[in-house]
Design a protein around this motif. Structure first.
Motif, PDB file in Angstrom:
ATOM      1  N   THR A   1       0.773  -1.217   0.145  1.00 39.61           N
ATOM      2  CA  THR A   1      -0.020  -0.055   0.157  1.00 39.61           C
ATOM      3  C   THR A   1       0.852   1.268   0.028  1.00 39.61           C
ATOM      4  O   THR A   1       0.305   2.263  -0.256  1.00 39.61           O
ATOM      5  CB  THR A   1      -0.971   0.164   1.339  1.00 39.61           C
ATOM      6  N   ILE A   2       2.189   1.215   0.281  1.00 35.69           N
ATOM      7  CA  ILE A   2       2.889   2.278   0.157  1.00 35.69           C
ATOM      8  C   ILE A   2       4.177   2.269  -0.581  1.00 35.69           C
ATOM      9  O   ILE A   2       4.194   3.389  -1.494  1.00 35.69           O
ATOM     10  CB  ILE A   2       3.666   2.448   1.735  1.00 35.69           C
ATOM     11  N   GLU A   3       4.769   1.298  -0.730  1.00 32.66           N
ATOM     12  CA  GLU A   3       6.270   1.362  -1.741  1.00 32.66           C
ATOM     13  C   GLU A   3       5.684   0.852  -2.996  1.00 32.66           C
ATOM     14  O   GLU A   3       6.296   1.293  -4.090  1.00 32.66           O
ATOM     15  CB  GLU A   3       7.033   0.505  -1.003  1.00 32.66           C
ATOM     16  N   HIS A   4       4.874  -0.274  -3.268  1.00 31.15           N
ATOM     17  CA  HIS A   4       4.547  -0.711  -4.475  1.00 31.15           C
ATOM     18  C   HIS A   4       3.358   0.407  -5.500  1.00 31.15           C
ATOM     19  O   HIS A   4       2.837   0.632  -4.904  1.00 31.15           O
ATOM     20  CB  HIS A   4       3.753  -2.088  -4.220  1.00 31.15           C
ATOM     21  N   LYS A   5       4.203   0.557  -6.692  1.00 30.41           N
ATOM     22  CA  LYS A   5       3.393   1.462  -7.408  1.00 30.41           C
ATOM     23  C   LYS A   5       2.478   0.917  -8.430  1.00 30.41           C
ATOM     24  O   LYS A   5       1.415   1.872  -8.974  1.00 30.41           O
ATOM     25  CB  LYS A   5       4.340   2.465  -8.317  1.00 30.41           C
TER      26      LYS A   5
ATOM     27  N   ILE B   1       2.946   9.111  -1.102  1.00 28.28           N
ATOM     28  CA  ILE B   1       2.497   8.303  -2.252  1.00 28.28           C
ATOM     29  C   ILE B   1       1.791   8.869  -3.258  1.00 28.28           C
ATOM     30  O   ILE B   1       1.559   8.204  -4.216  1.00 28.28           O
ATOM     31  CB  ILE B   1       1.808   6.958  -1.473  1.00 28.28           C
ATOM     32  N   GLY B   2       1.093   9.837  -3.242  1.00 27.95           N
ATOM     33  CA  GLY B   2       0.445  10.582  -4.060  1.00 27.95           C
ATOM     34  C   GLY B   2      -1.191  10.153  -4.427  1.00 27.95           C
ATOM     35  O   GLY B   2      -1.564   8.965  -3.728  1.00 27.95           O
ATOM     36  N   ARG B   3      -1.951  10.788  -4.923  1.00 30.85           N
ATOM     37  CA  ARG B   3      -3.343  10.550  -4.976  1.00 30.85           C
ATOM     38  C   ARG B   3      -3.540   9.276  -5.658  1.00 30.85           C
ATOM     39  O   ARG B   3      -4.244   8.512  -5.471  1.00 30.85           O
ATOM     40  CB  ARG B   3      -4.168  11.846  -5.776  1.00 30.85           C
ATOM     41  N   ASN B   4      -2.927   8.884  -6.807  1.00 33.72           N
ATOM     42  CA  ASN B   4      -3.366   7.699  -7.688  1.00 33.72           C
ATOM     43  C   ASN B   4      -3.007   6.640  -6.814  1.00 33.72           C
ATOM     44  O   ASN B   4      -3.909   5.374  -6.749  1.00 33.72           O
ATOM     45  CB  ASN B   4      -2.461   7.620  -8.950  1.00 33.72           C
ATOM     46  N   ARG B   5      -1.960   6.483  -5.804  1.00 34.67           N
ATOM     47  CA  ARG B   5      -1.570   5.141  -5.198  1.00 34.67           C
ATOM     48  C   ARG B   5      -2.643   4.980  -4.206  1.00 34.67           C
ATOM     49  O   ARG B   5      -2.964   3.921  -3.790  1.00 34.67           O
ATOM     50  CB  ARG B   5       0.003   5.188  -4.885  1.00 34.67           C
TER      51      ARG B   5
END
Length: 364
Positions: free
Chosen positions: A235-239, A312-316
């Motif tokens: 949920t945090i690192e994986h794009k 992590i930005g909106r999209n993630r």
């Protein structure tokens, strides 16, 4: 991640005779500044820590986190990062919650956010206090220092173990006798030669609660973590898209996961944090998925200004929320998923498709 560190700083002459025990003076100042735990160790790591990191990378458990492999040498050997370093001062900052952090996972129309991210970004909070402590060292001991908070190539948990703050438990996180699994860490590398604190040894015993509770079975063995199955990583690192076989296990966790930390028996000794900036806010303790999924980039940035979630930005983030919606069993959330099936971001659009399909299966 990028290193968060200070430039080496040299202090002036001082009367060292007044400071017969530098550790006592440093510890006292650290506690006055607001840290909850302080330990000291040499700027070296033993073969076990290096072997564990090498196995982690060779097994591919680091996933998308290429920076772990790229700077493995600096992580394994602190003096490769800064050759002049002689000692490391490791500090701990308690973020122990007052209530059961897993209770929110049963409220499927709401999002579960990891305890440490329910208020202000701890990196900024700890870094400011570390710089204050570093200034004390420079002025009183005529030494040089560098300050690190999580984002530098530093093996924080092995150093914390070496400094006597606790031990790396079977969930690979630090466990403290006084603070359980709820310590955030920071480090000061220094040219000052300091005696090592006594280590605590491993006190996990036969307990396997942290391994058994993991929703995605991210522990191939005790003391081994496969980050590519870890909800915090996903949920945090994986794009990219989250693997389908792991989505159900994620439940409503939209940023991080506290399960393995929360079930640790040593938490019974932890007192709820008194640091106001780490106490969860009403907005983030139980946020509604219907509101979070509707965030555009501007509103996302505004809502999470000063929060670690912002990075992590909106999209993630919305991708995560859509996975939670797909797991919610709440048909009232289906229009929210439907609205994003044509989102410009393909990862978001795919997650919206999946969420809508999951909810469609509930229809009579």
């Amino acid at each position: 991640m990028t290193a968060m560190e200070s430039k080496p700083t040299r202090g002036g002459a001082t009367d060292k005779g007044r400071w017969a025990d530098p550790r006592s003076q440093i510890r006292d100042n650290a506690m006055r500044i607001g840290f909850d735990a302080v330990g000291f160790c040499p700027a070296t790591l033993g073969p076990e820590a290096r072997a564990r990191l090498a196995h982690f990378i060779q097994a591919g458990y680091h996933g998308d986190m290429g920076w772990l492999a790229a700077k493995a040498e600096q992580r394994s050997h602190p003096q490769s990062l800064w050759p002049e370093a002689r000692s490391v001062i490791v500090v701990g900052f308690s973020y122990a919650p007052k209530d059961d952090p897993l209770a929110i996972t049963a409220q499927r129309s709401k999002g579960a956010i990891s305890v440490y991210a329910r208020n202000r970004d701890y990196h900024d909070l700890i870094k400011g206090k570390l710089k204050h402590l570093a200034q004390v060292l420079v002025s009183r001991f005529a030494c040089e220092v560098k300050v690190f908070v999580d984002t530098a190539p530093v093996m924080e948990k092995p150093l914390a173990q070496s400094s006597g703050l606790g031990w790396q438990g079977k969930h690979t996180n630090l466990v403290s006798r006084d603070h359980g699994s709820w310590l955030l860490l920071g480090e000061i590398y220094t040219t000052l030669q300091l005696q090592q604190d006594e280590t605590t040894g491993d006190h996990c015993g036969s307990c396997s609660r942290c391994l058994d509770v993991c929703p995605t079975k991210a522990f191939p063995a005790p003391y081994r973590l496969d980050a590519t199955r870890c909800i915090s990583y996903l949920t945090i690192e994986h794009k990219g898209p989250i693997p389908h076989d792991l989505r159900k296990g994620i439940g409503n966790r939209i940023y991080g996961c506290d399960d393995c930390l929360a079930v640790c028996p040593w938490n019974k000794f932890a007192r709820p944090t008194t640091h106001e900036q780490l106490i969860g806010t009403d907005t983030l303790n139980a946020p509604l998925l219907a509101e979070l999924v509707a965030l555009d980039d501007h509103r996302f940035r505004s809502m999470f200004s000063g929060s670690p979630i912002k990075r992590i930005g909106r999209n993630r983030f919305v991708r995560n929320v859509l996975i939670a919606i797909g797991n919610s069993n709440d048909l009232a959330l289906r229009p929210s998923a439907e609205a994003l099936r044509l989102d410009p971001d393909p990862v978001v659009a795919e997650a919206a498709d999946w969420a809508a399909e999951q909810l469609d299966q509930l229809s009579p």
